[in-house]
Design an enzyme around this catalytic site. Structure first.
Site, PDB file in Angstrom:
ATOM      1  CE  LYS A 264      -6.355   1.331  -0.155  1.00  0.00           C
ATOM      2  NZ  LYS A 264      -5.047   1.645  -0.782  1.00  0.00           N
ATOM      3  CG  ASP A 269      -6.422   5.205  -4.672  1.00  0.00           C
ATOM      4  OD1 ASP A 269      -6.597   6.441  -4.617  1.00  0.00           O
ATOM      5  OD2 ASP A 269      -5.356   4.635  -4.343  1.00  0.00           O
ATOM      6  CE  LYS A 276      -3.919   5.406  -7.289  1.00  0.00           C
ATOM      7  NZ  LYS A 276      -2.515   5.136  -6.894  1.00  0.00           N
ATOM      8  CG  ASP A 287      -7.005   0.893  -3.582  1.00  0.00           C
ATOM      9  OD1 ASP A 287      -6.127   0.048  -3.294  1.00  0.00           O
ATOM     10  OD2 ASP A 287      -6.913   2.097  -3.278  1.00  0.00           O
ATOM     11  CG  ASP A 346      -2.432   7.934  -4.956  1.00  0.00           C
ATOM     12  OD1 ASP A 346      -3.458   7.266  -4.697  1.00  0.00           O
ATOM     13  OD2 ASP A 346      -1.655   7.684  -5.900  1.00  0.00           O
ATOM     14  CD  GLU A 348      -5.973   5.545  -1.108  1.00  0.00           C
ATOM     15  OE1 GLU A 348      -4.959   6.159  -1.497  1.00  0.00           O
ATOM     16  OE2 GLU A 348      -6.211   4.366  -1.431  1.00  0.00           O
ATOM     17  NE  ARG A 350       0.374   5.308   3.379  1.00  0.00           N
ATOM     18  CZ  ARG A 350       1.593   5.302   2.866  1.00  0.00           C
ATOM     19  NH1 ARG A 350       2.602   5.866   3.524  1.00  0.00           N
ATOM     20  NH2 ARG A 350       1.834   4.731   1.707  1.00  0.00           N
TER      21      ARG A 350
END
Ligand code: BES
Ligand code: MN
Ligand code: ZN
Length: 503
Positions: A264, A269, A276, A287, A346, A348, A350
């Protein structure tokens, strides 16, 4: 630059070095190196033990300077804890304790005798490798951006490890692993205005150009649209930095099917439209550590010239809110053809991973391992010590757990039972991108499992392990150690078999 390490010989009292590093057990007999220093100095260590200044507790250490009769300018005595309890984890802790002390001292070189200590089930190459990597880790400095931010104290540049010649194999491995760890940490630590998806692709291009046998392909949004990567495109749509899909290949194993690594690479993020909360949001520059971890592992494997084939895929995007962002209730068509209902922007990671997991299947991989800072729930479950491992394949899971024990970069398995799958039901698409209240790390793994059917696949959630804590936190380089060890095992070179103990 990574630390330079080499094998050395000699007694601890007789080697001329800026610093001699030796260990002592709590309430136990002095190991040979400490005994040599004690004898040469007329019993200094025993007197310090009697006075209570030197107790040998784990995590403790004591600096001694200019001991009469001892050649080294300084001696660093590290506590090893109880001898009866001394195993791989305790050895590793002692190595880290010593390394952290040395990293703070004004020293460019040191010599350690810790590699002579017996560790049940581990051999001399293992001990040398763990020492080299622990010292390299502690000597790492992130080059800070800014005036007056460069440190002027000398940095440890060389470590001599006293051990017999057999340990050289461990040091050779450590040299390759250290390069991969450093690469992963450097990328992780960079600020997200510099480390964008295009920047990651550029670093991959430099890696490919610097190593023979490595090829690179970078997919840009136009190509993603053509292929139908609706999920990766959606996550990147709110950002001024368009997404990339980075594909690196190493052909070291003839025509064998490749091992696939997918990481990833969310360069920041913010949460997107489901933004968030402010506190801690700055940590979301990390991230992309899954992507950095698989790139680092790839680099280590190439540096070690492992005789196998590897394909490394990093989907990279920035998750931002904006007029062009994807939104809750959007239905995305993924590369696999499955549709996904976005219930939270959020979740995201996956989404970018599912398209990458589908894409990598064109290389007919024998195994697929993905790595991601995927869920806060994994940090709640396992804290910051173990990465979360999920796989329906017991053999693959066992090999990864064993590699983690061996590399002292440990993972802990969570179940991926079908019982959890129903949490992903959607009224509007084949699958929803979030589960319910509970088991968030597992339902995220279940989501990914929908895109790897028919493959031997495992998922590592490194949300807790990829970086440290607090304002000065740095990327750890995990799980480069675990994954490189796994690949070394696959290559049949230096495989030490399953690890022992879970202390
Ligand atoms: N990158 C985060 C996960 C994360 C959170 C890693 C904290 C490290 C520390 C991920 O994209 C995320 O936001 N996950 C959500 C999922 C939820 C919306 C189902 C989470 O964990 O809260
Ligand atoms: Mn997120
Ligand atoms: Zn994320």
């Amino acid at each position: 630059m990574t630390l330079e390490f080499r094998l050395a010989t000699g007694a601890a009292d007789a080697v001329d070095t800026p610093c001699a590093v030796v260990g002592v057990f709590q309430g136990g007999p002095l190991p040979p190196a400490a005994a040599a220093i004690d004898a040469a100095s007329g019993g200094v260590l025993k007197r310090l033990a009697d006075s209570g200044d030197l107790r040998g507790k784990a995590r403790s250490s004591l600096w001694l300077y200019h001991l009469a009769g001892v050649k080294a300018e300084r001696v660093l005595v590290v506590g090893l804890g109880d001898q009866a309890n001394f195993g791989a984890a305790q050895f590793s802790l002692a190595a880290q304790t010593a390394a952290q002390q040395l990293a703070r001292a004004p020293l460019a070189a040191a010599t350690t005798w810790l590699g002579e200590l017996d560790v049940a089930g581990r051999d001399a190459p293992w001990r040398a490798r763990v020492l080299a990597l622990a010292f390299d880790h502690a000597a790492y400095r992130f080059k800070l951006v800014g005036k007056g931010k460069q440190s002027s104290t000398p940095k440890l540049a060389r470590l001599d490890i006293v051990a017999d010649a057999a340990a050289q194999a461990g040091l050779d491995q450590a040299a390759g692993i250290a390069k991969g760890v450093e690469f992963a940490r450097e990328l992780g630590n960079l600020p997200p205005n510099i480390c964008t998806p295009a920047y990651l692709a550029e670093r991959a291009r430099q890696l490919a150009e610097a190593h023979e046998g490595v090829t690179l392909d970078v997919l840009e949004p136009e190509k993603m649209r053509e292929l139908g990567m609706g999920a990766l495109l959606a996550v990147g749509s709110g950002s001024m930095h368009p997404p990339r899909l980075i594909v690196l290949r190493w052909q070291g194993g003839g025509d064998a099917k490749p091992h696939a690594l997918v990481g990833k690479g969310v360069t920041f993020d913010s949460g997107g439209i489901n933004i968030k909360p402010s506190p801690g949001m700055e940590e979301m520059k990390f991230d992309m550590c899954g992507g950095a971890g698989v790139l680092g592992t790839f680099l280590a494997a190439v540096e070690l010239k492992l005789p196998l084939n590897l394909v490394c895929v990093v989907p990279s995007a920035e998750n931002m809110p904006g007029g062009e962002s994807y939104r809750p209730s959007d239905v995305l068509t993924t590369l696999s053809g499955l549709t996904v209902e976005v219930l939270n922007t959020d979740a995201e990671g996956r989404l970018i991973l599912c398209d990458a997991l589908s894409y990598v299947q064109r290389f007919e991989p024998q195994t697929i391992i993905d790595v991601a800072t995927l869920t806060g729930a994994c940090v709640v479950a396992l804290g910051k010590h173990a990465s979360g491992l999920m796989s329906a394949d017991d053999e693959l899971a066992g090999q990864l757990l064993a590699a983690g024990e061996d590399a002292m970069d440990r993972a802990w398995r969570l179940p991926l039972w079908d019982d959890y799958q129903s949490a992903l039901e959607s009224g509007n698409a084949d699958v929803a991108n979030i589960g319910g209240k509970y088991g968030g790390a597992i339902t995220a793994g279940c989501f990914l499992s929908r895109f790897t059917e028919g493959y031997r696949w495992a998922h590592l959630d490194i949300a807790g392990t990829a970086w440290g804590e607090g304002r000065k936190a740095l990327a750890t380089g995990r799980p480069v150690g675990l994954l490189t060890q796994y690949l070394i095992g696959k290559a049949g070179a230096g495989d030490q078999g399953p690890g022992t103990g879970n202390k």
